[in-house]
Design an enzyme around this catalytic site. Sequence first.
Site, mmCIF file in Angstrom:
data_model
loop_
_atom_site.group_PDB
_atom_site.id
_atom_site.type_symbol
_atom_site.label_atom_id
_atom_site.label_comp_id
_atom_site.label_asym_id
_atom_site.label_seq_id
_atom_site.Cartn_x
_atom_site.Cartn_y
_atom_site.Cartn_z
ATOM 1 N N TYR A 100 0.828 -1.199 0.000
ATOM 2 C CA TYR A 100 0.000 0.000 0.000
ATOM 3 C C TYR A 100 0.863 1.249 0.000
ATOM 4 O O TYR A 100 2.069 1.182 0.238
ATOM 5 C CB TYR A 100 -0.955 -0.006 1.197
ATOM 6 C CG TYR A 100 -0.326 0.318 2.537
ATOM 7 C CD1 TYR A 100 0.503 -0.588 3.185
ATOM 8 C CD2 TYR A 100 -0.548 1.549 3.149
ATOM 9 C CE1 TYR A 100 1.069 -0.290 4.409
ATOM 10 C CE2 TYR A 100 0.013 1.858 4.374
ATOM 11 C CZ TYR A 100 0.832 0.934 5.006
ATOM 12 O OH TYR A 100 1.399 1.234 6.213
ATOM 13 N N LYS A 115 6.492 -2.114 2.000
ATOM 14 C CA LYS A 115 5.299 -1.509 2.636
ATOM 15 C C LYS A 115 4.091 -2.426 2.448
ATOM 16 O O LYS A 115 3.216 -2.171 1.612
ATOM 17 C CB LYS A 115 5.061 -0.106 2.056
ATOM 18 C CG LYS A 115 4.123 0.754 2.922
ATOM 19 C CD LYS A 115 4.243 2.196 2.523
ATOM 20 C CE LYS A 115 3.207 3.091 3.188
ATOM 21 N NZ LYS A 115 3.291 3.142 4.644
ATOM 22 N N GLU A 155 11.569 2.484 14.594
ATOM 23 C CA GLU A 155 10.718 3.568 14.079
ATOM 24 C C GLU A 155 9.412 3.591 14.866
ATOM 25 O O GLU A 155 9.224 2.789 15.778
ATOM 26 C CB GLU A 155 10.459 3.390 12.574
ATOM 27 C CG GLU A 155 9.804 2.077 12.218
ATOM 28 C CD GLU A 155 9.703 1.823 10.717
ATOM 29 O OE1 GLU A 155 9.611 2.787 9.942
ATOM 30 O OE2 GLU A 155 9.700 0.643 10.329
ATOM 31 N N LEU A 197 10.888 1.189 7.416
ATOM 32 C CA LEU A 197 10.349 1.635 6.126
ATOM 33 C C LEU A 197 11.130 2.873 5.679
ATOM 34 O O LEU A 197 11.427 3.749 6.499
ATOM 35 C CB LEU A 197 8.862 1.993 6.257
ATOM 36 C CG LEU A 197 8.246 2.368 4.908
ATOM 37 C CD1 LEU A 197 8.008 1.128 4.057
ATOM 38 C CD2 LEU A 197 6.959 3.142 5.082
HETATM 39 N N1 PDD Z 1 2.791 5.053 7.276
HETATM 40 N N2 PDD Z 1 7.420 3.840 8.965
HETATM 41 C C1 PDD Z 1 6.289 3.114 8.940
HETATM 42 C C2 PDD Z 1 6.260 1.809 9.642
HETATM 43 C C3 PDD Z 1 5.156 3.606 8.255
HETATM 44 O O1 PDD Z 1 4.031 2.874 8.224
HETATM 45 C C4 PDD Z 1 5.219 4.878 7.629
HETATM 46 C C5 PDD Z 1 4.059 5.459 6.863
HETATM 47 C C6 PDD Z 1 6.425 5.600 7.690
HETATM 48 C C7 PDD Z 1 6.595 6.950 7.019
HETATM 49 O O2 PDD Z 1 6.638 6.830 5.633
HETATM 50 P P1 PDD Z 1 6.143 8.013 4.661
HETATM 51 O O3 PDD Z 1 6.916 9.208 5.059
HETATM 52 O O4 PDD Z 1 6.496 7.523 3.321
HETATM 53 O O5 PDD Z 1 4.666 8.189 4.903
HETATM 54 C C8 PDD Z 1 7.504 5.049 8.359
HETATM 55 C C9 PDD Z 1 1.612 5.500 6.572
HETATM 56 C C10 PDD Z 1 1.415 6.979 6.651
HETATM 57 C C11 PDD Z 1 0.427 4.700 7.069
HETATM 58 O O6 PDD Z 1 0.617 3.500 7.246
HETATM 59 O O7 PDD Z 1 -0.676 5.244 7.245
#
Ligand code: PDD
Length: 285
Positions: free
Chosen positions: A33, A147, A179, A204
């Site tokens: 996703y 992801k 994280e 991620l």
């Molecule tokens: N989540 N780390 C994890 C585990 C994440 O699920 C996310 C993003 C990030 C940040 O990635 P980005 O900057 O590309 O959004 C880091 C999204 C927002 C979610 O699952 O809703």
Amino acid sequence: MSRIVYVNGRFVPEAEAHVSIFDRGFLFADGVYEVSSVLDGGLVDNAAHLARLERSLGALGMASPAAPEEIVRAQKELIARNDLDEGVVYLQITRGPADRDFAYPAVPRPTLVMFTQEKALVDNPLAAHGIRVVTVPDVRWKHRDVKTVGLLAASMAKQAALDAGADDAWMVEDGFVTEGSSNNAYIVTGDGVVVTRHLGREILHGITRSVVLALARERQITIEERPFTVQEAKDAAEAFITSASTFVLPVVGIDGEKVGDGTPGPVTRRLREIYVESARAGIDR
Ligand code: PDD
């Protein structure tokens, strides 16, 4: 209010959107996703999100059912049809329906769904006060750079944080913070150095992370990409998280202990400001 959502090439009212109970996303979390933020009715950092989508699909040996240009067209149409000014567009691709079998289907029929969510991203009240996190063991699988929709461990971490009266969880492995439950984690040292874990399979590779680090470097802020311990975080001057749905958000408490003076720090506030400014300047309508 009923939304219009996207399912396999069609725009339908959310109540009429269906995916099979045999979908491998449902049975095996066999899917990936992306979450792209929307500001002023336009997409933020979306090309980078779609590039990461390709990498996630590649890691699972899955082909996208739609070319990137088609995906962008559909994202924009969803934003228009739902009159979305600020929020996110969620996009998910699964390996699709197949009779239950651990082996991949020989001829997959992938499922592509997208929907919008309204959210106050810029005037997020948490940005003014900051969030409090608790630390939890990182019990996720070993390919966190992909992801996938296998988000149960992250969901349990978030719930544990809420149950403890905090806002989010920071996950810890071998004594080091990996994280946040759905965001990347950072500290700022007393000398103003921004520290965040290096890229690898343990986290991620956040799109917001890469943009924020580039903006910080342009402004001569020193970045160290290395692991940091929970104690180092508690002793830090500032802490924050980044993600598409939070941008840069201050962390003012860790496991009940104040970070710095317990209020959002200057480096964090500045990085939030410059990220929002750059996001607005670069939006794709
Ligand atoms: N989540 N780390 C994890 C585990 C994440 O699920 C996310 C993003 C990030 C940040 O990635 P980005 O900057 O590309 O959004 C880091 C999204 C927002 C979610 O699952 O809703």
